[in-house]
Design a protein around this motif. Structure first.
Motif, short mmCIF file in Angstrom:
data_model
loop_
_atom_site.label_atom_id
_atom_site.label_comp_id
_atom_site.label_asym_id
_atom_site.label_seq_id
_atom_site.Cartn_x
_atom_site.Cartn_y
_atom_site.Cartn_z
N ARG A 48 0.84 -1.21 0.00
CA ARG A 48 0.00 0.00 0.00
C ARG A 48 0.87 1.25 0.00
O ARG A 48 1.98 1.24 0.52
N HIS A 49 0.33 2.34 -0.58
CA HIS A 49 1.07 3.60 -0.52
C HIS A 49 0.97 4.18 0.89
O HIS A 49 0.25 3.65 1.75
N THR A 50 1.68 5.27 1.13
CA THR A 50 1.78 5.76 2.52
C THR A 50 1.06 7.09 2.73
O THR A 50 1.33 7.77 3.71
N GLN A 51 0.18 7.46 1.80
CA GLN A 51 -0.56 8.72 2.04
C GLN A 51 -1.80 8.44 2.89
O GLN A 51 -2.75 7.80 2.43
N LEU A 52 -1.78 8.92 4.12
CA LEU A 52 -2.88 8.68 5.04
C LEU A 52 -3.54 10.00 5.40
O LEU A 52 -2.84 11.01 5.61
N LYS A 53 -4.87 9.97 5.52
CA LYS A 53 -5.63 11.20 5.84
C LYS A 53 -5.14 11.85 7.13
O LYS A 53 -5.03 13.06 7.24
N GLU A 54 -4.82 10.99 8.11
CA GLU A 54 -4.42 11.55 9.42
C GLU A 54 -3.08 12.27 9.36
O GLU A 54 -2.71 12.96 10.31
N ASN A 55 -2.35 12.11 8.26
CA ASN A 55 -1.08 12.82 8.12
C ASN A 55 -1.22 14.12 7.32
O ASN A 55 -0.21 14.75 6.99
N ALA A 56 -2.44 14.54 6.99
CA ALA A 56 -2.62 15.73 6.14
C ALA A 56 -1.87 16.92 6.72
O ALA A 56 -1.80 17.09 7.94
N PHE A 57 -1.28 17.69 5.84
CA PHE A 57 -0.54 18.92 6.19
C PHE A 57 0.68 18.65 7.09
O PHE A 57 1.15 19.54 7.78
N THR A 58 1.18 17.42 7.05
CA THR A 58 2.41 17.15 7.83
C THR A 58 3.61 17.67 7.06
O THR A 58 3.77 17.40 5.88
N ARG A 59 4.43 18.38 7.78
CA ARG A 59 5.70 18.85 7.21
C ARG A 59 6.78 17.90 7.68
O ARG A 59 6.88 17.62 8.87
N GLY A 60 7.55 17.34 6.77
CA GLY A 60 8.56 16.34 7.15
C GLY A 60 7.94 14.96 7.23
O GLY A 60 6.94 14.67 6.57
N GLU A 61 8.57 14.10 8.06
CA GLU A 61 8.13 12.70 8.12
C GLU A 61 6.83 12.59 8.91
O GLU A 61 6.77 12.99 10.08
N PRO A 62 5.80 11.99 8.32
CA PRO A 62 4.53 11.84 9.04
C PRO A 62 4.64 10.89 10.23
O PRO A 62 5.44 9.95 10.21
N ALA A 63 3.81 11.15 11.22
CA ALA A 63 3.84 10.33 12.44
C ALA A 63 3.19 8.97 12.22
O ALA A 63 3.57 7.98 12.84
N HIS A 64 2.20 8.91 11.32
CA HIS A 64 1.43 7.66 11.18
C HIS A 64 1.84 6.88 9.93
O HIS A 64 2.13 7.49 8.90
N GLY A 65 1.85 5.56 10.04
CA GLY A 65 1.99 4.76 8.83
C GLY A 65 3.19 3.83 8.79
O GLY A 65 3.34 3.08 7.83
#
Ligand SMILES: Cc1ncc(COP(=O)(O)O)c(C=O)c1O
Length: 447
Positions: free
Chosen positions: A186-203
């Motif tokens: 699966r790709h790593t774009q998750l809704k809960e990471n929206a507008f994250t700058r840098g490495e997202p916390a979730h996924g």
């Protein structure tokens, strides 16, 4: 299709240019030919269009021109090389430039990725990396390992190997079944990471998809796992914290090679030579292209660990060709000259460090667009950022319109669907970043 032509005014007297014959790549040709966006010159951070208008380059051309345009050092090195030695068969014959460039690239790669194979593009580098992985497993008696694991929304070029790895549907859908034995995490774009700058916390847990493929197909059948450290062309998907490290662990546990496709991330885009160093994960094989020659000559390369190289070489009989692969233009003298001159510029001007320093200012600028009504999401790392716009009409229509309006307003970038990718040359000054952000703000308000 109707006949299309253009009056070109880059020199006096103006001349008529037929637009019919050239079939443009990855371009809606009919749309372009009805409203051509022509470029006649480039220098530093700018292009000039055919009407004399100045256009700021917010995409490093196509993620290549990290040192800025019109670098005389590169042009002179290429010219010198072509006058001295224009071409030599790369099979069975050598010239110093390819050995020297391989050494210089190996100085930048992490770990023991010190064996360099040259190609002419990112796509060729990806196909080369797939063949290296297969040859390695064959050499160590594990020729059952023929499957590859890739990822949804991946872009690994357009040759059949890369298209088979690719996870962008339009790049695959009209080209049949592609290569067998390729599966996609699966790709790593998750809704809960929206507008994250840098490495997202979730996924990070999405890396467990690789473990599931091991459980489903058996590790003994899997050759390699391919990922872009930051998935670039699909819209700058920065890896979730811990994700790449987890992929590395799973690969190590099961004898699967980890391949990073660094065609966009390489050569300073992330503030280090490669994404591998930025994210602290060393793959077994790395592909690169684009920034290797500052886009001034077509060239790609694959960096291979000494262990993999030595295993393939040792498995061949003394005196035999060890790897039946190569291109007429592998290590072309002019491309090597451009590569060496480019690496000199990176070093002399400290451009990787400069990218790291400039990145927070650049990302501040991009994040200042957050509240515009057209903006659906922002992502970014280093000198690479993505702006998703809310779709309007057919998917991608608003993104395409945005890209055209930006050019007319004096800014060049690449869109993919409804996402604009921003990747300025690493020589940008803060004032250039300001100009880019201003143009984005004004244009986004009107699409
Ligand atoms: C990650 C990645 N791999 C491969 C390629 C293909 O490179 P090329 O267009 O030079 O064949 C690209 C191009 O953008 C890319 O981003």
């Amino acid at each position: 299709m109707d006949h299309a032509e253009l009056t070109v005014r880059d020199a006096a007297p103006p001349r008529q240019l037929s637009l019919d014959e050239y079939w443009m790549p990855f371009t809606p040709n009919r749309d372009f030919k009805s409203d051509p966006k022509m470029v006649v010159r480039a220098e530093g951070m700018y292009y000039w269009n055919d009407r004399g208008g100045k256009v700021i380059d917010a995409a490093s051309g196509l993620f290549c021109v990290n040192c800025g345009h019109g670098r005389k050092e590169i042009a002179e090195a290429v010219q010198r090389q072509l006058t001295e030695l224009d071409f030599i068969a790369p099979f069975l014959r050598g010239h110093a430039g390819s050995f020297e460039l391989a050494r210089r690239v190996a100085e930048l790669t992490p770990g023991d990725l010190n064996r360099i194979f040259f190609a002419n593009s990112g796509s060729e580098s990806v196909d080369t990396a797939m063949k290296v992985a297969l040859a390695y497993h064959h050499a160590r008696g594990q020729s059952g390992r023929t499957m590859f694991v890739s990822r949804e929304r991946a872009y690994h070029g357009v040759n059949f190997g890369g298209v088979s790895l690719s996870g962008m549907v339009n790049n695959r859908r009209k080209f049949g079944p592609t290569l067998p034995g390729i599966v996609h995490m699966r790709h790593t774009q998750l809704k809960e990471n929206a507008f994250t700058r840098g490495e997202p916390a979730h996924g990070a847990e999405l890396a467990e998809d690789l473990q599931r493929f091991v459980a489903l197909y058996g590790a003994e059948n899997i050759a390699a796992c391919f990922v872009e450290p930051i998935a670039g062309s699909t819209g700058c998907l920065v890896p979730p914290k811990g994700y790449l490290k987890r992929l590395r662990e799973i690969c190590d546990q099961h004898g699967i090679l980890l391949v990073f496709d660094e065609v966009i991330c390489g050569f300073g885009r992330t503030g280090k030579p490669f994404g591998a160093q930025s994210f602290g994960v060393t793959p077994d094989i790395m592909t690169m292209a684009k920034g290797l020659t500052n886009g001034a000559q077509p060239m790609g390369a694959v960096a291979i660990s000494e262990r993999i190289h030595d295993t393939i070489v040792a498995a061949a009989q003394e005196g035999a060709i060890e790897f039946f692969h190569g291109y007429t233009y592998s290590g072309h003298p002019a491309a090597c000259a451009a590569g060496l001159a480019t690496l000199d510029i990176y070093r002399k001007e400290g451009l990787f460090e400069r990218a790291a320093e400039l990145a927070p200012y650049f990302l501040d600028g991009i994040w200042s667009l957050k509240d515009l009504s057209a903006v659906a999401d922002l992502r970014g790392y280093g000198m690479l950022a993505a702006i998703d716009v809310h779709p309007s009409g057919a998917p991608g229509a608003r993104g395409h319109l945005l890209q055209k309006k930006l050019f007319d307003n004096g800014l060049h970038l690449k869109t993919t669907g409804d996402c604009a990718l921003v990747a300025p040359p690493l020589v940008a000054e803060r004032s250039h970043i300001d100009a880019i952000v201003d143009c984005l703000r004004n244009t986004l308000a009107g699409v």
